[in-house]
Write a protein that holds these residues in place. Structure first.
Motif, PDB file in Angstrom:
ATOM      1  N   SER A   1       0.838  -1.202   0.000  1.00 45.92           N
ATOM      2  CA  SER A   1       0.000   0.000   0.000  1.00 45.92           C
ATOM      3  C   SER A   1       0.870   1.247   0.000  1.00 45.92           C
ATOM      4  O   SER A   1       0.576   2.223  -0.697  1.00 45.92           O
ATOM      5  CB  SER A   1      -0.934   0.000   1.212  1.00 45.92           C
ATOM      6  N   GLY A   2       1.967   1.216   0.750  1.00 42.34           N
ATOM      7  CA  GLY A   2       2.902   2.342   0.773  1.00 42.34           C
ATOM      8  C   GLY A   2       3.578   2.553  -0.568  1.00 42.34           C
ATOM      9  O   GLY A   2       3.735   3.686  -1.037  1.00 42.34           O
ATOM     10  N   ILE A   3       3.979   1.466  -1.219  1.00 38.31           N
ATOM     11  CA  ILE A   3       4.613   1.549  -2.540  1.00 38.31           C
ATOM     12  C   ILE A   3       3.642   2.164  -3.542  1.00 38.31           C
ATOM     13  O   ILE A   3       3.998   3.064  -4.313  1.00 38.31           O
ATOM     14  CB  ILE A   3       5.076   0.153  -3.003  1.00 38.31           C
ATOM     15  N   ILE A   4       2.402   1.697  -3.532  1.00 37.91           N
ATOM     16  CA  ILE A   4       1.389   2.234  -4.455  1.00 37.91           C
ATOM     17  C   ILE A   4       1.132   3.707  -4.164  1.00 37.91           C
ATOM     18  O   ILE A   4       1.043   4.522  -5.079  1.00 37.91           O
ATOM     19  CB  ILE A   4       0.089   1.404  -4.370  1.00 37.91           C
ATOM     20  N   PHE A   5       1.038   4.067  -2.884  1.00 42.59           N
ATOM     21  CA  PHE A   5       0.782   5.455  -2.512  1.00 42.59           C
ATOM     22  C   PHE A   5       1.895   6.376  -3.012  1.00 42.59           C
ATOM     23  O   PHE A   5       1.637   7.430  -3.581  1.00 42.59           O
ATOM     24  CB  PHE A   5       0.648   5.572  -0.989  1.00 42.59           C
ATOM     25  N   VAL A   6       3.141   5.971  -2.813  1.00 38.80           N
ATOM     26  CA  VAL A   6       4.288   6.782  -3.242  1.00 38.80           C
ATOM     27  C   VAL A   6       4.294   6.929  -4.761  1.00 38.80           C
ATOM     28  O   VAL A   6       4.448   8.031  -5.293  1.00 38.80           O
ATOM     29  CB  VAL A   6       5.613   6.173  -2.745  1.00 38.80           C
ATOM     30  N   ASN A   7       4.110   5.831  -5.475  1.00 45.85           N
ATOM     31  CA  ASN A   7       4.127   5.884  -6.940  1.00 45.85           C
ATOM     32  C   ASN A   7       2.939   6.653  -7.500  1.00 45.85           C
ATOM     33  O   ASN A   7       3.075   7.404  -8.460  1.00 45.85           O
ATOM     34  CB  ASN A   7       4.178   4.480  -7.537  1.00 45.85           C
ATOM     35  N   ARG A   8       1.776   6.476  -6.921  1.00 44.63           N
ATOM     36  CA  ARG A   8       0.561   7.151  -7.401  1.00 44.63           C
ATOM     37  C   ARG A   8       0.647   8.661  -7.216  1.00 44.63           C
ATOM     38  O   ARG A   8       0.172   9.425  -8.047  1.00 44.63           O
ATOM     39  CB  ARG A   8      -0.657   6.605  -6.661  1.00 44.63           C
ATOM     40  N   ASN A   9       1.267   9.100  -6.124  1.00 45.37           N
ATOM     41  CA  ASN A   9       1.322  10.517  -5.810  1.00 45.37           C
ATOM     42  C   ASN A   9       2.634  11.183  -6.217  1.00 45.37           C
ATOM     43  O   ASN A   9       2.818  12.377  -5.986  1.00 45.37           O
ATOM     44  CB  ASN A   9       1.078  10.739  -4.321  1.00 45.37           C
ATOM     45  N   GLY A  10       3.551  10.424  -6.799  1.00 49.13           N
ATOM     46  CA  GLY A  10       4.808  10.994  -7.261  1.00 49.13           C
ATOM     47  C   GLY A  10       5.683  11.513  -6.142  1.00 49.13           C
ATOM     48  O   GLY A  10       6.380  12.520  -6.308  1.00 49.13           O
ATOM     49  N   LEU A  11       5.645  10.862  -5.005  1.00 49.16           N
ATOM     50  CA  LEU A  11       6.420  11.305  -3.846  1.00 49.16           C
ATOM     51  C   LEU A  11       7.811  10.689  -3.827  1.00 49.16           C
ATOM     52  O   LEU A  11       8.062   9.675  -4.476  1.00 49.16           O
ATOM     53  CB  LEU A  11       5.708  10.893  -2.554  1.00 49.16           C
ATOM     54  N   ARG A  12       8.678  11.298  -3.045  1.00 54.86           N
ATOM     55  CA  ARG A  12       9.945  10.642  -2.720  1.00 54.86           C
ATOM     56  C   ARG A  12       9.630   9.613  -1.650  1.00 54.86           C
ATOM     57  O   ARG A  12       8.661   9.749  -0.902  1.00 54.86           O
ATOM     58  CB  ARG A  12      10.949  11.658  -2.174  1.00 54.86           C
ATOM     59  N   TRP A  13      10.439   8.580  -1.563  1.00 56.41           N
ATOM     60  CA  TRP A  13      10.198   7.537  -0.564  1.00 56.41           C
ATOM     61  C   TRP A  13      10.166   8.138   0.839  1.00 56.41           C
ATOM     62  O   TRP A  13       9.344   7.757   1.668  1.00 56.41           O
ATOM     63  CB  TRP A  13      11.269   6.450  -0.649  1.00 56.41           C
ATOM     64  N   SER A  14      11.044   9.079   1.099  1.00 54.54           N
ATOM     65  CA  SER A  14      11.137   9.668   2.443  1.00 54.54           C
ATOM     66  C   SER A  14       9.926  10.531   2.796  1.00 54.54           C
ATOM     67  O   SER A  14       9.734  10.863   3.962  1.00 54.54           O
ATOM     68  CB  SER A  14      12.412  10.497   2.560  1.00 54.54           C
ATOM     69  N   ASP A  15       9.105  10.898   1.812  1.00 52.79           N
ATOM     70  CA  ASP A  15       7.925  11.730   2.063  1.00 52.79           C
ATOM     71  C   ASP A  15       6.653  10.915   2.304  1.00 52.79           C
ATOM     72  O   ASP A  15       5.576  11.492   2.469  1.00 52.79           O
ATOM     73  CB  ASP A  15       7.685  12.689   0.891  1.00 52.79           C
TER      74      ASP A  15
END
Length: 115
Positions: free
Chosen positions: A35-49
């Motif tokens: 879920s975290g991986i999908i959230f980061v990729n979907r929102n274009g975030l850096r991993w640390s964000d």
């Protein structure tokens, strides 16, 4: 209201057959990490964000990197596409472009006058 993305148990049940076997130490919660991986990729975030609810960013970055190198995500996409009732082409754009603020004026000469 939370804007976090969580995979449902039904979705996890469809994905589990594609996961690699765990050797030795059991993996941390797959649902939370994916879920975290999908959230980061979907929102274009850096991993640390990523929000803290998904756990340490290093955990899901390492899982994403390791599983990507092993082809796990490609197998998931291929497997889910094969289950589809209709055979149609689906394109997934995974590009991420970032332009400097001056990139739009590269053709202009110094002073802003067109050549």
């Amino acid at each position: 209201m939370s804007n976090l993305y969580w995979l449902s148990e039904d979705q996890m049940a469809r994905l589990r057959p594609y996961f690699p076997k765990s050797h030795g130490v059991p993996r941390v919660d797959d649902r939370r990490v994916l879920s975290g991986i999908i959230f980061v990729n979907r929102n274009g975030l850096r991993w640390s964000d990523a929000p803290k609810e998904y756990g340490p960013p290093k955990t899901f970055y390492n899982r994403w990197k390791r599983w990507s190198d092993m082809g796990v995500f490609a197998r998931i996409m291929t497997g889910l596409a094969a289950e589809a009732p209709e055979n149609k082409t689906i394109s997934i754009d995974a590009t991420y472009l970032k332009a400097h603020r001056t990139a739009s004026s590269l053709r202009l000469k110094k002073g802003g006058v067109d050549a």
